[in-house]
Structure formats: structure tokens, C-alpha cells
Design a protein around this motif. Structure first.
Motif, PDB file in Angstrom:
ATOM      1  N   HIS A 103       1.628   8.026  29.410  1.00 46.97           N
ATOM      2  CA  HIS A 103       2.202   8.361  28.105  1.00 46.97           C
ATOM      3  C   HIS A 103       1.144   8.295  27.013  1.00 46.97           C
ATOM      4  CE1 HIS A 103       6.706   7.559  29.171  1.00 46.97           C
ATOM      5  NE2 HIS A 103       6.158   8.507  29.897  1.00 46.97           N
ATOM      6  N   ALA A 104       0.336   7.239  27.036  1.00 54.63           N
ATOM      7  CA  ALA A 104      -0.710   7.083  26.017  1.00 54.63           C
ATOM      8  C   ALA A 104      -1.710   8.231  26.088  1.00 54.63           C
ATOM      9  CB  ALA A 104      -1.419   5.741  26.203  1.00 54.63           C
ATOM     10  N   ARG A 164      10.212  14.882  31.542  1.00 52.43           N
ATOM     11  CA  ARG A 164      10.831  13.599  31.234  1.00 52.43           C
ATOM     12  C   ARG A 164       9.937  12.779  30.293  1.00 52.43           C
ATOM     13  NH1 ARG A 164      12.263  12.515  36.058  1.00 52.43           N
ATOM     14  NH2 ARG A 164      10.476  11.272  36.719  1.00 52.43           N
ATOM     15  N   ASP A 165       8.640  12.791  30.547  1.00 57.10           N
ATOM     16  CA  ASP A 165       7.697  12.098  29.659  1.00 57.10           C
ATOM     17  C   ASP A 165       7.791  12.642  28.236  1.00 57.10           C
ATOM     18  OD1 ASP A 165       6.729  10.585  31.756  1.00 57.10           O
ATOM     19  OD2 ASP A 165       4.994  11.889  32.133  1.00 57.10           O
ATOM     20  N   GLY A 187       9.143   9.601  18.697  1.00 56.74           N
ATOM     21  CA  GLY A 187       8.448  10.097  17.517  1.00 56.74           C
ATOM     22  C   GLY A 187       6.965  10.316  17.687  1.00 56.74           C
ATOM     23  N   HIS A 188       6.480  10.305  18.941  1.00 56.31           N
ATOM     24  CA  HIS A 188       5.040  10.436  19.166  1.00 56.31           C
ATOM     25  C   HIS A 188       4.569  11.883  19.228  1.00 56.31           C
ATOM     26  CE1 HIS A 188       4.118   6.241  19.667  1.00 56.31           C
ATOM     27  NE2 HIS A 188       5.100   6.098  20.527  1.00 56.31           N
ATOM     28  N   LEU A 189       5.453  12.791  19.595  1.00 53.75           N
ATOM     29  CA  LEU A 189       5.078  14.203  19.691  1.00 53.75           C
ATOM     30  C   LEU A 189       6.313  15.064  19.486  1.00 53.75           C
ATOM     31  CD1 LEU A 189       6.219  14.885  22.736  1.00 53.75           C
ATOM     32  CD2 LEU A 189       4.018  13.987  23.451  1.00 53.75           C
ATOM     33  N   GLN A 190       6.086  16.352  19.362  1.00 50.49           N
ATOM     34  CA  GLN A 190       7.171  17.305  19.147  1.00 50.49           C
ATOM     35  C   GLN A 190       7.366  18.119  20.423  1.00 50.49           C
ATOM     36  OE1 GLN A 190       8.627  17.253  16.152  1.00 50.49           O
ATOM     37  NE2 GLN A 190      10.139  18.857  16.444  1.00 50.49           N
ATOM     38  N   THR A 241       7.175  -5.124  15.235  1.00 52.13           N
ATOM     39  CA  THR A 241       6.974  -3.738  15.650  1.00 52.13           C
ATOM     40  C   THR A 241       6.882  -3.649  17.159  1.00 52.13           C
ATOM     41  OG1 THR A 241       5.543  -1.801  15.416  1.00 52.13           O
ATOM     42  CG2 THR A 241       4.455  -3.930  15.411  1.00 52.13           C
ATOM     43  N   ASP A 242       7.557  -2.668  17.753  1.00 49.66           N
ATOM     44  CA  ASP A 242       7.431  -2.489  19.193  1.00 49.66           C
ATOM     45  C   ASP A 242       6.222  -1.605  19.507  1.00 49.66           C
ATOM     46  OD1 ASP A 242       8.313   0.447  19.812  1.00 49.66           O
ATOM     47  OD2 ASP A 242       9.857  -0.274  18.432  1.00 49.66           O
ATOM     48  N   HIS A 243       5.883  -1.525  20.776  1.00 51.82           N
ATOM     49  CA  HIS A 243       4.641  -0.872  21.190  1.00 51.82           C
ATOM     50  C   HIS A 243       4.588   0.614  20.859  1.00 51.82           C
ATOM     51  CE1 HIS A 243       7.305   0.052  24.619  1.00 51.82           C
ATOM     52  NE2 HIS A 243       6.569   1.131  24.771  1.00 51.82           N
ATOM     53  N   THR A 244       5.736   1.277  20.665  1.00 50.47           N
ATOM     54  CA  THR A 244       5.721   2.714  20.382  1.00 50.47           C
ATOM     55  C   THR A 244       5.138   3.021  19.004  1.00 50.47           C
ATOM     56  OG1 THR A 244       7.955   2.800  19.426  1.00 50.47           O
ATOM     57  CG2 THR A 244       7.774   3.005  21.819  1.00 50.47           C
TER      58      THR A 244
END
Length: 277
Positions: free
Chosen positions: A23-24, A54-55, A63-66, A222-225
Motif C-alpha cells: 500500500h505504501a 481491492r488495494d 483518502g490516499h489516492l483517487q 492519529t492513525d497510520h493512514t
């Protein structure tokens, strides 16, 4: 973590890969290259297109990508994930963070608690504390803590946001500035790897700044996301807080900045044990 695949490893095409690491790396590729096709990602990580889809769904909700047809692109820095989605995203992780915070808050303390779904879990974890005095601009926090008749809960004035029960505006800020409390508990939408704290709503940021300035100890939850996540409004720097509470070890860059600034890091014990090996 629950789901159809392990939270730690997955076997596709004879290759084991950490889901979190993948994911990172997907996030990094999208930020560097812009749009990236599903096929390209599947080939790179030697997993099926279904796994990549799924990823992308997971990372889009966080909220990391569109998400786009056929692939993924950079997320917008102007819009947060909807409140209803944020309430269930990483819920277990937020509950773990909340328990870590609750252990550091003594009875008979005074607190600010601002907006955010992680802060709402913190309020639930504090419900059995005694003689707390809590000032909040979050109606959900106020509703939770008002269930304990042994607490004093004070709500700021201002404009109520119907989407999440947050209270914003000059009246809220002026109210916060009347107090000096033992602990200020703040949430955040993103933490840049240079230590910059980021959010989406400048009105929310202004209230959070007032909390930082009027608290003897500032706790960031804050969580890791949120690590490396993009948002357009600058709140300040991780160097301005006293302690960070999160569900896993932050990226090495952030850990170094925090060590230099003597910011305490609170994570589940298992991660501290891993670091000491």
C-alpha cells in the motif's frame, strides 16, 4: 484486521508481500507518476488485478489516492473523506489509540478535545474517569462524556457543522482562549514526512491552533493512514506537540524529527518491543 486477505502477508504468483508495504509503495508511485494503471501495478507487485483493485478501493476510502477507471491517481488536497466513512475507517486502530491516551490522563484533569473521529473514540475511553473538566468544540464528544455525571463538560459557542457535529468560527476560538488546561487532545488529517501537520478546513485549524497555544501538554492522536497524507491547510509542526499517539510506528523520517524535538511517541507495546530487538 479482518478481511479476505491477511493484514501482514499475501501469497500471489509465488511471492509473499506485506500488504501494508505494498500500500505504501502504491501511494508513493501514484504521487510520483500521477495516474497508474491497474495492470502496471499488478505486474510490479506480482499480484492479481483483483488484488490491486481491492488495494485501490481501500486506499481511496482512506483518502490516499483517487480511484479512476482502470487505475488510480493522486487525491485532492482540498477534500476530506466523508464523516460517515471516517467513522468506520480504522475503527479498531482508533480504539487502540484511545486506550493509550486514556492511560495518560489522570483523574481531576482539565482537557480540550477537538474535532475528529479518533477524538470521539478518546472520549469513549475516558468515560469512566473521575472529576474531569472537558472543553470541546465537538458535539459528539460532549454527548459521550455527558453520560458521566462526575464530569464537567463545557461546549464552545459557534457554528455547528451538520455533517460531523463540529463547532467552528470566531466564537469557538474566543471561547477556547479563555482557558488554560492540562491537556489538549487534537486530531489531524495528515502528517507530512517533514513533520508538517495538515488539515482540510482552515476554520478547524484555527481552533486547533488555539488549543495548542492554551494547553500545558498537547497530545496528537492519529492513525497510520495519516502519515504522508496530503491536505491543503497547514496547522503547524509535529515539533510543537508533546506526545503522539498512534497505532503503529511512524515512518523513520518522522520518528527522527520527533526524537530531535523530544516528542514522546506512544504506540502499542508490541511495536516498542520490535524496535528494541
Amino acid at each position: 484486521m479482518q478481511g479476505t486477505e491477511s493484514a501482514n502477508t499475501e501469497d500471489h504468483g509465488g511471492k509473499h508481500a506485506s500488504v501494508r508495504t505494498r500500500h505504501a509503495q502504491i501511494i508513493k508511485l501514484v504521487r510520483e507518476q500521477g495516474f497508474v494503471a491497474i495492470g502496471t501495478l499488478a505486474d510490479r507487485f506480482q499480484v492479481t488485478p483483483q488484488t490491486i483493485r481491492r488495494d485501490i478501493n481501500i486506499l481511496s476510502k482512506q483518502g490516499h489516492l483517487q480511484r479512476h477507471h482502470g487505475g488510480a491517481g493522486p487525491t485532492f488536497s482540498t477534500e476530506n473523506v466523508d464523516y460517515t466513512d471516517r467513522k468506520v475507517l480504522c475503527l479498531q486502530e482508533k480504539q487502540i489509540i484511545a486506550q493509550l491516551v486514556a492511560k495518560q490522563i489522570p483523574n481531576r484533569s482539565s482537557l480540550f478535545i477537538n474535532m475528529g473521529t479518533t477524538n470521539e473514540e478518546v472520549a469513549k475511553a475516558l468515560i469512566h474517569h473521575q472529576k474531569l473538566r472537558v472543553i470541546t468544540n465537538n458535539l459528539n464528544v460532549a454527548k459521550t462524556l455527558s453520560g458521566n455525571s462526575d464530569m464537567e463538560v463545557i461546549v464552545t459557542g459557534g457554528l455547528v457543522r451538520p455533517k460531523d457535529g463540529g463547532i467552528v468560527g470566531e466564537a469557538a476560538i474566543d471561547f477556547i482562549r479563555q482557558f488554560k488546561v492540562d491537556y489538549g487532545i487534537i486530531g489531524i488529517s495528515g502528517v507530512d514526512l517533514d513533520g508538517t501537520l495538515l488539515d482540510f478546513d482552515y476554520r478547524e485549524v484555527t481552533a486547533a491552533r488555539s488549543i495548542i497555544e492554551n494547553s500545558r501538554n498537547v497530545f496528537l492522536v492519529t492513525d497510520h493512514t495519516k502519515f504522508g497524507r496530503n491536505a491543503m491547510v497547514r496547522l503547524g509542526s509535529v515539533q510543537e506537540i508533546d506526545a503522539m499517539f498512534t497505532d503503529t510506528m511512524p515512518p523513520a523520517e518522522l520518528v527522527d524529527i520527533m526524537k530531535q524535538s523530544k516528542v514522546k511517541l506512544h504506540v502499542p507495546e508490541k511495536f516498542l518491543l520490535d524496535e528494541s530487538r
